[in-house]
Every structure is written in C-alpha cells, then in structure tokens.
Design a protein around this motif. Structure first.
Motif, PDB file in Angstrom:
ATOM      1  N   THR A   1      50.177  37.338  49.019  1.00 24.45           N
ATOM      2  CA  THR A   1      48.567  36.303  48.938  1.00 24.45           C
ATOM      3  C   THR A   1      49.804  35.592  48.118  1.00 24.45           C
ATOM      4  OG1 THR A   1      47.390  37.827  48.507  1.00 24.45           O
ATOM      5  CG2 THR A   1      46.788  35.833  47.241  1.00 24.45           C
TER       6      THR A   1
ATOM      7  N   ALA B   1      49.532  30.970  46.927  1.00 26.36           N
ATOM      8  CA  ALA B   1      48.419  30.361  46.114  1.00 26.36           C
ATOM      9  C   ALA B   1      48.828  28.715  45.943  1.00 26.36           C
ATOM     10  CB  ALA B   1      48.034  30.854  45.149  1.00 26.36           C
TER      11      ALA B   1
ATOM     12  N   THR C   1      42.058  26.612  42.426  1.00 27.77           N
ATOM     13  CA  THR C   1      43.144  27.644  43.134  1.00 27.77           C
ATOM     14  C   THR C   1      42.818  27.493  45.003  1.00 27.77           C
ATOM     15  OG1 THR C   1      43.729  27.918  40.931  1.00 27.77           O
ATOM     16  CG2 THR C   1      44.466  29.004  42.595  1.00 27.77           C
TER      17      THR C   1
ATOM     18  N   ALA D   1      44.107  30.543  47.519  1.00 28.74           N
ATOM     19  CA  ALA D   1      44.757  31.623  47.495  1.00 28.74           C
ATOM     20  C   ALA D   1      44.634  32.018  49.261  1.00 28.74           C
ATOM     21  CB  ALA D   1      44.655  32.856  46.428  1.00 28.74           C
TER      22      ALA D   1
ATOM     23  N   ALA E   1      48.116  27.910  52.557  1.00 31.71           N
ATOM     24  CA  ALA E   1      47.975  27.584  51.613  1.00 31.71           C
ATOM     25  C   ALA E   1      47.604  26.296  51.444  1.00 31.71           C
ATOM     26  CB  ALA E   1      48.146  28.847  50.422  1.00 31.71           C
TER      27      ALA E   1
END
Length: 498
Positions: free
Chosen positions: A40, A42, A116, A118, A131
C-alpha cells in the motif's frame, strides 16, 4: 444456558476446544502464508478555496470552511471513471475503473482540507506510481470542475503535499491478525462441537455426570476390571487389590446411610442390564461378611439369574422353591466361604416372576431373613425393563442403584430413579461402576494411589477361601410344582458384569 451448564460443557469438552483453538490458529497462519502479499502506497493532497488577495480574515475563514465541505464530497469523486480512466491509460494498466476503484481508498482527516489517497497493489513500485498518478488526475479534474467558465480561474486549488513512497514491506497479509481471527474462530468452533457433544452424548462418564443427574449420594466409584469375567469376586480372590478396597469403601459408606426406617435389607439394581450390579452385589456381600456380620445374598433376578454362577454354587433350587412352598429356608440357603455369608440362589426360572416377587410369601420371607441376618442383599433385575426391583425396594430399606460408566446414559439413570420415587421406595445411593482409571491406583478413588503404593506387588493371600463350602444336598428340581424353563446364564460383557 446457565453458568453451571457452561462449566460442564467446558469440563467435558475442553479437549475439543483446545483442538479447535490449535486448528484455527494453524489455519490462520496457513492462510497468511499462502496469501499473495500486497503493498500500500499513499499520496497526500491539499485542497483550498481561492480568495481575493485583499481578503479579510472573515473571507479566509469562510473559504477554509467551504474547502472542508468540498473535500468531504471529493472522496467520492476520486473513485469515479473521470479520474481513474486517465490513470489506466497513462500507466497502461490491464484493469477497469471499477476494478481499480476497489483498490483505492480515499481518506479525509476530520476538520482539515487534507486528503489521503491510498492504493493497494501486488507490486510495491506500481502501487506508488498509481497513487501519484491518481493524485495528478484528481488535481486536474477537480480544478476543471470548479471553473465558473472555460476562461475563468478555478475556484479550488489542489496540490500534492506528499508524494507516494514505494513501501518496503507488504501491508497484507497481516499474520498477527490472521492468527487472532483463526484462534477466535477455532475456539468458537471447538466450543460449538463441545456443546453439541454435551447435548448428543448422554453417556455416564463418571461420578460428575451422576452428581449432575441426581441428588442421591454416590456411595462408591468402582474401576473397570478387565479380568472380572475370570475372577468376578475380587474381594475374595485378591483382597489387596485397589478394587477390593473400593468395595470395602462402599461397605463403609453404606453404614453411614440413614437406615433408621429400614431393617438392614436392601436391593441392588441398575437401570439397564450389564451395568455390573450382580458383580457389585456379590463383592459387597463378601465385604460385609468380612466384618463378622451375618449376611445373606439373595438372587432375586428370577428372569436372568447369575448369582449362583458368580458365587460358584448350585442353582438347582432356591428362592423360587421357597415362594411356592416347596422348600424351607434351611433347605436352599447355602453357606459360602469361611465367614457368616449365606447365599440364596434363584432356583429355576418361573413363568411368573413378577407375581412371585410381589407376593405375600416374598414379604414374609424378607421379614424372616431380616430377623436372622444383619444384612440382607437382594440382587434384583434392572429397573427399566421390568418392575421387579421397584416392587422389592418397597419391601426393604431401599435400593442401591449401580450405573456403568461405560454404557449407561443419564436419561436412563434418571428414569430409573424416578421409577423408584414413584413407588415410594428409598434410594440409598448410587454406585458408579466400570470407571476407566489410568492404572491400578485409580480404583481406590481419592486414595487409590496410596493403596497402590502401600500394597505394591506383594502377593495376595486368599483368607476367605474363595471356594464355597458345600451346602446340604438339595432336592431334585424336577419335582417342582410348576413347569419352568431352565435358567439361562446371562451373557455378560467382557468384564463379566451383569
């Protein structure tokens, strides 16, 4: 379900719960190991509403409040095709906007204008590129949407304040979480299996199950003896055996039972056949006679008599002959061993056992024997198949109910005790037989280990002479006043119990 029942379920099913716990934890770790790692990354964006250069503090505050309201709605805009399709085209992704949206998670910090975004992907580098590209596409689309006209300046200004960083470790699978979930599910499944077992499995496993079924006292716990068929009279054959001590403990406990309303006579019975009642009655009779008391053991099971077989005496004539007036007591009672123990066998099997056992002649016989002996023991038929034992229990001080830890079921035990209660008979107590102990030490209950350590491997000396003394010659059974079928020995279990 109350607390007591829950404790019972845990106590009886703890192994299933532990197995479920281990299997669940193992399944959770296995699922974490086989799962594809995902990463992940972000990106963080700042959104502001444009204000005039000479704006007052009030204008700035109002613009900030407006930006916060807009940012909350922008979370849905991030997942639209207008933003995601350009990303797919730019990075040449083999996916669709709908599929990509499931891997994107926009987050708005409360009371701020920071967003944000992600992105989760199987590739760490690709998650960061996606992203960043979504952030760029978002800025372009939002500023275009917020223009009053094509030539005007956008009312909203968005900018990237933190670019996505390539993650160094996968965000999933989360092994601790997988383990925790697996353990929780495994525990629930194990408890469910234990609960199902407690509902379905109604067998008597030991004294605790008996205590949960009835308030009657537990007089003794007798261990399982694999050699009982070869030597059923353990008190005589091996007097130092821990199981023989358990029978003596039964003898002692019976002395504390309230027999004030009784006359020293009692019935030994069970709920169903093959629960060990005949073996228990015979050994108890020998244990009582060891104290010097005058004891008579009566085989009152006129359907499947076994006392003569267990005690090793003749069964040509006995109780049946007394009840029909064909013999006197001294003709059929046979002395046994070197103690004051006499045995009254059943004799030939009559066609009407219930009528004979419930007759006035049986009542008179019991009154006569209780005057001549200190203890009168009746080995009676099981309670549930026939009513003989319940009838006999009303003529004596009460009944001792033997229940097997290998085959008995709590509903049967409860029904047997209820039958005694309905006829007004007293239940003196319950004997739990054939309990599986780990080693010889368990036979003596709480003190079994002490017995085993004390007696050790010393040879047992038979001080009671297991072979019975030869009684007086009995009359030929063929002269009986009514036709009867020959007695058929009971086919017992491997332990020789009846």
């Amino acid at each position: 379900m109350d607390t007591a029942n829950l404790v019972k379920v845990f106590r009886k099913g703890w192994l299933l719960i532990v197995i479920g716990l281990l299997l669940g934890g193992g399944a959770g770790l296995a699922a974490a190991e086989v799962a594809t790692p995902e990463y992940t990354a972000a990106v963080k964006l700042f959104v502001a509403v444009r204000t005039p250069d000479a704006a007052s503090a009030t204008d700035v505050s109002q613009g900030n409040a407006a930006a916060q309201q807009k940012v909350r709605s922008y979370a849905d805009v991030v997942l639209t095709e207008s933003i995601l399709q350009p990303v797919i085209d730019e990075l040449h992704l083999d996916t669709t906007p709908t599929a990509l949206a499931r891997r994107v998670e926009p987050t708005i910090n409360t009371n701020t204008v920071v967003m944000t975004i992600a992105v989760t992907d199987a590739s760490a580098e690709r998650s960061a590129r996606i992203a960043d590209e979504i952030g760029t596409s978002f800025i372009r689309v939002i500023e275009g949407l917020e223009k009053p006209s094509a030539d005007a300046t956008s009312l909203v200004r968005a900018s990237t304040i933190q670019s996505a960083v390539v993650p160094s470790a996968p965000s999933s699978p989360n092994k601790p979480l997988h383990l925790a979930v697996g353990l929780a599910l495994g525990t629930l499944l194990g408890f469910g299996a234990a609960l199902l077992r407690s509902v379905v499995d109604t067998r008597v496993h030991g004294p605790r199950d008996v205590a949960a079924t009835t308030e009657s006292p537990i007089l003794a716990t007798l261990g399982f003896d694999g050699e009982a068929k070869r030597r059923p009279l353990i008190v005589s054959a091996d007097p130092r055996n821990p199981l023989a001590e358990a029978y003596r403990a039964l003898r002692t406990n019976l002395q504390f039972v309230d027999l004030g309303a009784g006359n020293g006579s009692f019935v030994v019975t069970s709920a169903m056949p093959s629960e060990g009642k005949t073996t228990s009655t015979a050994n108890l009779a020998i244990a009582l006679a060891e104290t010097g008391a005058r004891v008579v053991l009566i085989d009152a099971d006129l359907r499947r008599p076994r006392v003569a077989e267990v005690m090793g005496i003749e069964n040509a004539a006995g109780l049946t002959d007394l009840l029909i007036g064909r013999a006197e007591v001294h003709d059929v009672v046979q002395p046994w061993g070197r103690t004051k123990l006499d045995v009254l066998p059943a004799g030939l099997v009559p066609p009407n056992p219930s009528e004979l056992l419930g007759s006035a002649a049986m009542q008179a016989l019991l009154e006569l024997l209780t005057e001549q002996y200190d203890h009168v023991l009746l080995d009676a038929p099981p309670l549930l198949p026939v009513t003989d034992a319940a009838v006999l229990a009303t003529m004596t001080s009460g009944a001792v109910v033997v229940t097997s830890a290998r085959s008995s079921r709590t509903p049967q035990l409860r029904a047997a005790l209820d039958r005694l209660d309905r006829v007004g008979a007293s239940v003196l107590g319950v004997v739990v037989s054939m309990v599986a102990f780990r080693g010889r030490a368990g036979y003596g209950g709480a003190y079994g280990s002490a017995y085993g350590a004390y007696y050790g491997g010393t040879a047992a000396i038979d001080i009671t002479a297991a072979a019975p003394r030869r009684g007086r010659r009995l009359r030929d059974a063929e002269t009986a006043a009514f036709p009867v079928a020959p007695a058929v020995p009971n086919r017992s279990h491997g332990d020789g119990s009846a």
